[in-house]
Write a protein that holds these residues in place. Structure first.
Motif, PDB file in Angstrom:
ATOM      1  N   ARG A   1       0.820  -1.266   0.337  1.00 31.08           N
ATOM      2  CA  ARG A   1      -0.095   0.134   0.052  1.00 31.08           C
ATOM      3  C   ARG A   1       0.669   1.149  -0.149  1.00 31.08           C
ATOM      4  NH1 ARG A   1      -3.865   2.168  -2.142  1.00 31.08           N
ATOM      5  NH2 ARG A   1      -4.950   3.940  -1.300  1.00 31.08           N
ATOM      6  N   ALA A   2       1.875   0.643   0.816  1.00 30.03           N
ATOM      7  CA  ALA A   2       2.931   2.566   0.720  1.00 30.03           C
ATOM      8  C   ALA A   2       3.643   2.127  -0.444  1.00 30.03           C
ATOM      9  CB  ALA A   2       4.178   1.983   1.839  1.00 30.03           C
ATOM     10  N   ALA A   3       4.173   1.546  -1.720  1.00 24.19           N
ATOM     11  CA  ALA A   3       4.364   1.556  -2.442  1.00 24.19           C
ATOM     12  C   ALA A   3       3.461   2.162  -3.909  1.00 24.19           C
ATOM     13  CB  ALA A   3       4.913   0.579  -2.972  1.00 24.19           C
ATOM     14  N   TRP A   4       2.288   2.015  -3.715  1.00 21.96           N
ATOM     15  CA  TRP A   4       1.116   2.123  -4.242  1.00 21.96           C
ATOM     16  C   TRP A   4       0.899   3.773  -4.079  1.00 21.96           C
ATOM     17  CZ3 TRP A   4      -0.896   2.306  -8.460  1.00 21.96           C
ATOM     18  CH2 TRP A   4      -2.124   2.729  -8.444  1.00 21.96           C
ATOM     19  N   ASP A   5       1.048   4.006  -2.552  1.00 19.20           N
ATOM     20  CA  ASP A   5       0.754   5.365  -2.560  1.00 19.20           C
ATOM     21  C   ASP A   5       1.785   6.482  -3.184  1.00 19.20           C
ATOM     22  OD1 ASP A   5      -1.694   4.783  -0.873  1.00 19.20           O
ATOM     23  OD2 ASP A   5      -0.425   5.120   1.202  1.00 19.20           O
ATOM     24  N   GLU A   6       3.431   6.218  -2.639  1.00 20.71           N
ATOM     25  CA  GLU A   6       4.384   7.077  -3.401  1.00 20.71           C
ATOM     26  C   GLU A   6       4.200   6.695  -4.832  1.00 20.71           C
ATOM     27  OE1 GLU A   6       9.198   6.250  -3.163  1.00 20.71           O
ATOM     28  OE2 GLU A   6       8.426   4.765  -2.314  1.00 20.71           O
ATOM     29  N   ILE A   7       3.808   5.268  -5.921  1.00 27.40           N
ATOM     30  CA  ILE A   7       3.514   5.858  -7.147  1.00 27.40           C
ATOM     31  C   ILE A   7       2.251   7.019  -7.701  1.00 27.40           C
ATOM     32  CG2 ILE A   7       2.800   4.356  -8.889  1.00 27.40           C
ATOM     33  CD1 ILE A   7       3.751   2.183  -8.083  1.00 27.40           C
ATOM     34  N   THR A  45      -0.282  -2.016 -13.122  1.00 23.95           N
ATOM     35  CA  THR A  45       0.087  -1.902 -12.174  1.00 23.95           C
ATOM     36  C   THR A  45      -1.052  -2.234 -10.479  1.00 23.95           C
ATOM     37  OG1 THR A  45       2.232  -0.508 -12.792  1.00 23.95           O
ATOM     38  CG2 THR A  45       1.700  -0.836 -10.465  1.00 23.95           C
ATOM     39  N   HIS A  46      -2.212  -1.810 -11.177  1.00 25.49           N
ATOM     40  CA  HIS A  46      -2.839  -1.296 -10.160  1.00 25.49           C
ATOM     41  C   HIS A  46      -3.703  -3.047 -10.377  1.00 25.49           C
ATOM     42  CE1 HIS A  46      -6.953  -0.021  -8.055  1.00 25.49           C
ATOM     43  NE2 HIS A  46      -7.997  -0.344  -9.141  1.00 25.49           N
ATOM     44  N   GLU A  47      -3.714  -3.725 -11.731  1.00 28.28           N
ATOM     45  CA  GLU A  47      -4.556  -4.490 -11.416  1.00 28.28           C
ATOM     46  C   GLU A  47      -3.321  -5.393 -10.721  1.00 28.28           C
ATOM     47  OE1 GLU A  47      -6.892  -4.098 -15.471  1.00 28.28           O
ATOM     48  OE2 GLU A  47      -5.018  -5.511 -15.644  1.00 28.28           O
ATOM     49  N   SER A  48      -2.069  -5.337 -10.784  1.00 27.01           N
ATOM     50  CA  SER A  48      -1.191  -6.905 -10.105  1.00 27.01           C
ATOM     51  C   SER A  48      -0.476  -5.707  -8.761  1.00 27.01           C
ATOM     52  CB  SER A  48      -0.268  -7.081 -11.425  1.00 27.01           C
ATOM     53  OG  SER A  48       0.448  -6.197 -11.586  1.00 27.01           O
ATOM     54  N   ILE A  49      -0.999  -5.467  -8.465  1.00 26.62           N
ATOM     55  CA  ILE A  49      -0.773  -4.317  -7.484  1.00 26.62           C
ATOM     56  C   ILE A  49       0.084  -5.238  -6.360  1.00 26.62           C
ATOM     57  CG2 ILE A  49      -2.695  -3.180  -5.844  1.00 26.62           C
ATOM     58  CD1 ILE A  49       1.317  -1.709  -6.683  1.00 26.62           C
ATOM     59  N   PHE A  50      -1.127  -6.588  -6.022  1.00 23.50           N
ATOM     60  CA  PHE A  50      -0.367  -7.741  -5.144  1.00 23.50           C
ATOM     61  C   PHE A  50       0.302  -8.412  -5.489  1.00 23.50           C
ATOM     62  CE2 PHE A  50      -4.335  -5.688  -4.002  1.00 23.50           C
ATOM     63  CZ  PHE A  50      -4.813  -5.230  -2.691  1.00 23.50           C
ATOM     64  N   GLY A  51       1.780  -7.940  -4.960  1.00 20.66           N
ATOM     65  CA  GLY A  51       2.852  -9.258  -5.141  1.00 20.66           C
ATOM     66  C   GLY A  51       3.000  -8.556  -6.625  1.00 20.66           C
ATOM     67  N   LEU A  52       3.091  -7.947  -7.569  1.00 20.05           N
ATOM     68  CA  LEU A  52       3.844  -7.537  -8.749  1.00 20.05           C
ATOM     69  C   LEU A  52       4.861  -6.170  -8.230  1.00 20.05           C
ATOM     70  CD1 LEU A  52       0.907  -7.166 -11.249  1.00 20.05           C
ATOM     71  CD2 LEU A  52       2.676  -9.449 -10.364  1.00 20.05           C
ATOM     72  N   ASN A  53       5.945  -6.215  -7.716  1.00 20.45           N
ATOM     73  CA  ASN A  53       7.704  -5.795  -7.506  1.00 20.45           C
ATOM     74  C   ASN A  53       8.206  -5.544  -8.872  1.00 20.45           C
ATOM     75  OD1 ASN A  53       6.821  -5.557  -5.005  1.00 20.45           O
ATOM     76  ND2 ASN A  53       8.075  -7.319  -4.805  1.00 20.45           N
TER      77      ASN A  53
END
Length: 313
Positions: free
Chosen positions: A33-39, A130-138
């Motif tokens: 979640r923190a990584a998504w907020d940063e993006i 990225t949004h579709e695969s945000i969980f587990g897609l580094n």
């Protein structure tokens, strides 16, 4: 399989100890979640940069319109010049070279903008993935950041192109302003040594032409003054004559009269407007106010006297 209780502890105590450990899924979820907020924050900054780039492009387009308007006015003011006309055309040709450079810079700026838009679309696509695969897609996250860095680079290139465009506009404006440097040639052409003969044909006898710099409070300089000891004609020279120039010269004549009275100068002063380009309405405006009008006529000059009385100060 049952968990054996540690020595000295009951099975119930061991179960409570196990429940206090943080879940791996919860920590992983918070990190993502923190990584998504940063993006998302990075893309907000990107959107702001793109808006600023568009604002700069609109300003460039407005400056280009004003440059084209100035060029049109320059072309319309060239009629009637001999030596000054040749110099003006040389300046305009130079301006055209600068305009060519400006157009090239503008095209480069637009190309950079289109590249930025394309990069933005690609970034949006990457964000969706990225949004579709945000969980587990580094790996997808790293690709999104790479797209952001490419967009930032494209934005820097756009800013560079805009600066080059602004520089071309300033150089064009400088060259257009340089046409004013021909005023000295115009003065020499209109205030020829033969000008007193033209006035003599109208009944006025002058024996010399001089330029004056009056004291502070009168006017900095008179382009030409025809004199004979009893009378004088103050001549103001312009490239293109406008009504406001005539009105200013009428006020200047009042100040010259006041200055003469303060210095016991009893001469009678008259005024004249000289210009290479004069339309009929402006010419009549000057004549109706009692001023002489001096303008080119072939290789010579022509002096027109007011139909009514000449204004005397």
């Amino acid at each position: 399989m049952r968990t054996k209780a540690p020595v000295g502890k009951t099975a119930k105590d061991a179960q409570q100890t196990k429940s206090l450990k943080p879940g791996k899924k919860t920590v992983k979820k918070n990190t993502r979640r923190a990584a998504w907020d940063e993006i998302e924050e990075g893309f907000k900054k990107l959107q702001k940069s793109q808006d600023e780039a568009w604002a700069a492009i609109r300003e460039t387009q407005q400056a280009h319109k004003e440059t084209e308007k100035a060029m049109k006015e320059t072309h319309e003011s060239i009629f009637g010049l001999n030596k000054a006309r040749d110099e003006a055309w040389a300046a305009i040709k130079e301006n055209q070279k600068n305009i060519f450079g400006f157009n090239k810079a503008r095209d480069e700026a637009w190309a950079a903008i289109r590249e930025t838009q394309q990069a933005h679309k690609e970034t949006e696509k990457a964000m969706k993935e990225t949004h579709e695969s945000i969980f587990g897609l580094n790996k997808a996250r790293d690709e999104a950041w790479a797209a952001i860095r490419e967009t930032q680079q494209a934005h820097k290139e756009t800013e560079k192109a805009i600066k080059e465009t602004e520089k071309a506009i300033k150089e064009t404006q400088k060259n257009i302003g340089g046409l004013g440097n021909t005023l000295g040639s115009i003065v020499e052409h209109l205030l020829t040594p033969g000008l007193p003969k033209k006035f003599k044909m109208l009944g006025f006898s002058f024996n010399r032409i001089v330029s004056y710099k009056f004291e502070e409070g009168v006017y900095a300089q008179i382009d030409g003054m025809l004199e004979n000891g009893e009378q004088a004609v103050a001549v103001e020279v312009k490239t293109t004559l406008r009504r406001e120039d005539i009105d200013k010269h009428l006020l200047r004549m009042e100040k010259i009269r006041k200055h003469a009275d303060e210095h016991s100068d009893k001469r009678k002063f008259m005024g004249a407007m000289a210009a290479t380009i004069i339309d009929d309405n402006t010419r009549n405006y000057a004549l109706d106010r009692g001023l002489f009008v001096i303008e080119p006529s072939g290789d010579d000059v022509k002096v027109t006297k007011p139909e009514g009385e000449v204004k005397v100060w």
